[in-house]
Design a protein around this motif. Structure first.
Motif, PDB file in Angstrom:
ATOM      1  N   THR A  12      95.810  -7.929  30.253  1.00 22.43           N
ATOM      2  CA  THR A  12      95.830  -7.519  28.847  1.00 22.43           C
ATOM      3  C   THR A  12      97.051  -6.632  28.609  1.00 22.43           C
ATOM      4  OG1 THR A  12      93.414  -7.510  28.808  1.00 22.43           O
ATOM      5  CG2 THR A  12      94.518  -6.399  26.995  1.00 22.43           C
ATOM      6  N   ALA A  13      97.858  -6.990  27.617  1.00 18.75           N
ATOM      7  CA  ALA A  13      99.036  -6.198  27.256  1.00 18.75           C
ATOM      8  C   ALA A  13      98.792  -5.560  25.891  1.00 18.75           C
ATOM      9  CB  ALA A  13     100.273  -7.071  27.216  1.00 18.75           C
ATOM     10  N   LYS A  14      99.150  -4.279  25.786  1.00 25.03           N
ATOM     11  CA  LYS A  14      99.019  -3.562  24.520  1.00 25.03           C
ATOM     12  C   LYS A  14     100.352  -2.920  24.154  1.00 25.03           C
ATOM     13  CE  LYS A  14      94.218  -2.129  25.211  1.00 25.03           C
ATOM     14  NZ  LYS A  14      93.334  -0.950  25.335  1.00 25.03           N
ATOM     15  N   LYS A  15     100.617  -2.883  22.861  1.00 28.94           N
ATOM     16  CA  LYS A  15     101.773  -2.163  22.333  1.00 28.94           C
ATOM     17  C   LYS A  15     101.221  -1.182  21.312  1.00 28.94           C
ATOM     18  CE  LYS A  15     106.081  -2.791  19.761  1.00 28.94           C
ATOM     19  NZ  LYS A  15     106.971  -3.777  19.116  1.00 28.94           N
ATOM     20  N   ASN A  16     101.419   0.105  21.563  1.00 31.86           N
ATOM     21  CA  ASN A  16     100.909   1.168  20.698  1.00 31.86           C
ATOM     22  C   ASN A  16      99.410   1.029  20.459  1.00 31.86           C
ATOM     23  OD1 ASN A  16     103.509   2.298  20.437  1.00 31.86           O
ATOM     24  ND2 ASN A  16     103.993   0.834  18.812  1.00 31.86           N
ATOM     25  N   GLY A  17      98.675   0.653  21.505  1.00 29.15           N
ATOM     26  CA  GLY A  17      97.222   0.567  21.429  1.00 29.15           C
ATOM     27  C   GLY A  17      96.670  -0.724  20.863  1.00 29.15           C
ATOM     28  N   ILE A  18      97.539  -1.637  20.448  1.00 29.55           N
ATOM     29  CA  ILE A  18      97.105  -2.910  19.856  1.00 29.55           C
ATOM     30  C   ILE A  18      97.342  -4.028  20.876  1.00 29.55           C
ATOM     31  CG2 ILE A  18      97.503  -4.575  17.999  1.00 29.55           C
ATOM     32  CD1 ILE A  18      98.465  -2.152  16.301  1.00 29.55           C
ATOM     33  N   ILE A  19      96.289  -4.808  21.150  1.00 31.39           N
ATOM     34  CA  ILE A  19      96.412  -5.902  22.115  1.00 31.39           C
ATOM     35  C   ILE A  19      97.384  -6.947  21.581  1.00 31.39           C
ATOM     36  CG2 ILE A  19      95.189  -7.789  23.266  1.00 31.39           C
ATOM     37  CD1 ILE A  19      92.709  -5.999  23.303  1.00 31.39           C
ATOM     38  N   THR A  20      98.389  -7.253  22.398  1.00 30.00           N
ATOM     39  CA  THR A  20      99.391  -8.246  22.012  1.00 30.00           C
ATOM     40  C   THR A  20      99.270  -9.534  22.818  1.00 30.00           C
ATOM     41  OG1 THR A  20     100.984  -7.280  23.555  1.00 30.00           O
ATOM     42  CG2 THR A  20     101.046  -6.496  21.269  1.00 30.00           C
ATOM     43  N   GLN A  21      98.603  -9.444  23.995  1.00 28.60           N
ATOM     44  CA  GLN A  21      98.467 -10.641  24.818  1.00 28.60           C
ATOM     45  C   GLN A  21      97.288 -10.469  25.771  1.00 28.60           C
ATOM     46  OE1 GLN A  21     101.755 -11.397  27.500  1.00 28.60           O
ATOM     47  NE2 GLN A  21     101.348 -13.585  27.518  1.00 28.60           N
ATOM     48  N   THR A  22      96.520 -11.545  25.947  1.00 30.84           N
ATOM     49  CA  THR A  22      95.441 -11.590  26.934  1.00 30.84           C
ATOM     50  C   THR A  22      95.518 -12.919  27.669  1.00 30.84           C
ATOM     51  OG1 THR A  22      94.002 -10.190  25.581  1.00 30.84           O
ATOM     52  CG2 THR A  22      92.941 -11.505  27.284  1.00 30.84           C
ATOM     53  N   ILE A  23      95.459 -12.859  28.986  1.00 35.29           N
ATOM     54  CA  ILE A  23      95.456 -14.066  29.807  1.00 35.29           C
ATOM     55  C   ILE A  23      94.248 -13.978  30.734  1.00 35.29           C
ATOM     56  CG2 ILE A  23      96.681 -15.424  31.539  1.00 35.29           C
ATOM     57  CD1 ILE A  23      99.299 -14.157  30.493  1.00 35.29           C
ATOM     58  N   VAL A  24      93.439 -15.029  30.785  1.00 29.61           N
ATOM     59  CA  VAL A  24      92.287 -15.093  31.679  1.00 29.61           C
ATOM     60  C   VAL A  24      92.650 -15.977  32.866  1.00 29.61           C
ATOM     61  CG1 VAL A  24      89.876 -15.793  31.887  1.00 29.61           C
ATOM     62  CG2 VAL A  24      90.685 -14.733  29.767  1.00 29.61           C
ATOM     63  N   PHE A  25      92.409 -15.484  34.076  1.00 27.93           N
ATOM     64  CA  PHE A  25      92.841 -16.183  35.289  1.00 27.93           C
ATOM     65  C   PHE A  25      91.722 -16.903  36.031  1.00 27.93           C
ATOM     66  CE2 PHE A  25      96.001 -12.776  34.781  1.00 27.93           C
ATOM     67  CZ  PHE A  25      97.136 -13.539  34.703  1.00 27.93           C
ATOM     68  N   GLU A  26      90.477 -16.715  35.619  1.00 27.18           N
ATOM     69  CA  GLU A  26      89.370 -17.344  36.333  1.00 27.18           C
ATOM     70  C   GLU A  26      89.534 -18.859  36.332  1.00 27.18           C
ATOM     71  OE1 GLU A  26      85.437 -15.581  35.518  1.00 27.18           O
ATOM     72  OE2 GLU A  26      86.581 -14.105  34.372  1.00 27.18           O
ATOM     73  N   GLY A  27      89.410 -19.465  37.517  1.00 28.05           N
ATOM     74  CA  GLY A  27      89.540 -20.910  37.651  1.00 28.05           C
ATOM     75  C   GLY A  27      90.971 -21.399  37.771  1.00 28.05           C
TER      76      GLY A  27
END
Length: 135
Positions: free
Chosen positions: A40-55
């Motif tokens: 999970t990447a955040k810029k100034n507290g706001i999520i800018t990107q989420t990547i799920v790696f399961e599987g």
């Protein structure tokens, strides 16, 4: 009077030795393998990107925390079964892991190990959290 003082001293000694967690209980809470689950990447507290790696192949990557507080990171970037191995140490006192002279802040929540990298650039605050699930 001496018997009462001896009795009280004995009770206090037994209680203080048995109260609290032992080294084995403490280290067992942290030891084990933690598999890469989410980024999970955040810029100034706001999520800018989420990547799920399961599987995924990258989801085979893991941190292993050992009883001697040594840490191994096996990092898979592809499915070729040739991971990159890095070693380091876990510092329980500062909740951090050091790998290849890089310090990472960490948190343990439930069965998760969160590896946190924060930095500031041009007035913005960035935080990248990679979550690993204990297996």
């Amino acid at each position: 009077m001496k018997n009462i003082l001896f009795f009280l001293f004995t009770l206090i000694t037994i209680y203080s030795c048995s109260n609290g967690s032992t080294y084995d209980e403490e280290i067992n809470h942290f030891t084990g393998k933690y598999y890469k689950s989410k980024y999970t990447a955040k810029k100034n507290g706001i999520i800018t990107q989420t990547i799920v790696f399961e599987g995924t192949c990258e989801g085979k990557s893991f941190f292993e925390v050992n009883e001697d507080y040594s840490v191994t990171l096996m990092s898979y970037s592809s499915c070729n079964n040739n991971p990159v191995k890095s070693t380091g140490t876990f510092n329980k006192g500062s909740n951090s892991i050091t790998i290849n002279n890089q310090l990472y802040n960490i948190t343990f929540m439930n069965s998760n190990l969160n590896v946190i990298d924060s930095y500031a650039e041009l007035g913005d605050i960035y935080e990248v959290t990679t979550t690993y699930i204990k297996n």
